[in-house]
Design an enzyme around this catalytic site. Sequence first.
Site, PDB file in Angstrom:
ATOM      1  CG  HIS A   1      -0.305   0.123   2.540  1.00  0.00           C
ATOM      2  ND1 HIS A   1      -0.109  -0.967   3.356  1.00  0.00           N
ATOM      3  CD2 HIS A   1       0.196   1.173   3.227  1.00  0.00           C
ATOM      4  CE1 HIS A   1       0.469  -0.592   4.486  1.00  0.00           C
ATOM      5  NE2 HIS A   1       0.679   0.719   4.429  1.00  0.00           N
TER       6      HIS A   1
ATOM      7  NE  ARG B   1       1.136  11.476   8.873  1.00  0.00           N
ATOM      8  CZ  ARG B   1       2.288  10.990   8.415  1.00  0.00           C
ATOM      9  NH1 ARG B   1       2.712  11.311   7.204  1.00  0.00           N
ATOM     10  NH2 ARG B   1       3.016  10.203   9.170  1.00  0.00           N
TER      11      ARG B   1
ATOM     12  CD  GLU C   1      -1.946   3.151   6.302  1.00  0.00           C
ATOM     13  OE1 GLU C   1      -1.699   3.856   7.297  1.00  0.00           O
ATOM     14  OE2 GLU C   1      -1.215   2.204   5.950  1.00  0.00           O
TER      15      GLU C   1
ATOM     16  CG  ASN D   1      -2.699  11.638  12.316  1.00  0.00           C
ATOM     17  OD1 ASN D   1      -2.651  10.501  12.755  1.00  0.00           O
ATOM     18  ND2 ASN D   1      -1.831  12.082  11.432  1.00  0.00           N
TER      19      ASN D   1
ATOM     20  CG  HIS E   1       4.500   4.296   4.989  1.00  0.00           C
ATOM     21  ND1 HIS E   1       3.801   4.840   6.043  1.00  0.00           N
ATOM     22  CD2 HIS E   1       3.909   3.094   4.741  1.00  0.00           C
ATOM     23  CE1 HIS E   1       2.851   4.001   6.418  1.00  0.00           C
ATOM     24  NE2 HIS E   1       2.886   2.930   5.637  1.00  0.00           N
TER      25      HIS E   1
ATOM     26  CD  GLU F   1       4.221  -0.184   7.422  1.00  0.00           C
ATOM     27  OE1 GLU F   1       3.833  -0.510   8.546  1.00  0.00           O
ATOM     28  OE2 GLU F   1       3.474   0.351   6.569  1.00  0.00           O
TER      29      GLU F   1
END
Length: 142
Positions: free
Chosen positions: A6, A10, A54, A58, A77, A120
Amino acid sequence: MTKFLHTMIRVTDPDATIALFGLLGLRETRRFSSEQGRFTLIYLACPGQDYEVELTYNWPAEDGSAETYTGGRNFGHLAFQVDDIYATCQTLADAGVTINRPPRDGHMAFVKTPDGISIELLQNGRLEPAEPWASMPNTGSW
């Protein structure tokens, strides 16, 4: 074997972002919220495809102030699944790559590209925590 999983971004308005990706044919595949971490993860994918986007939302601070993202901070990432996270990290470390977040838990690690893009690494399944990784501190940011 490595599998591209993925890309994380944000978002400040999950519903609007989901609607935009919906126009492109992506649908929500799963969602996870953390009360303690104050965030929600929303995964989107095209029907029949494994690759996901993804969305990380937040939550606003207790005072109601929300994060703002500038300078590319909204891009998070790239994520890759690996068959043996310890062997992968050792190969990277042997080549001079800094392991920014070691795989202390046997599941997740982070490294960066030469240009500072976070990658990641996620273990396919789970491995038991093992040394020297379990005791390694984080280095820098990821």
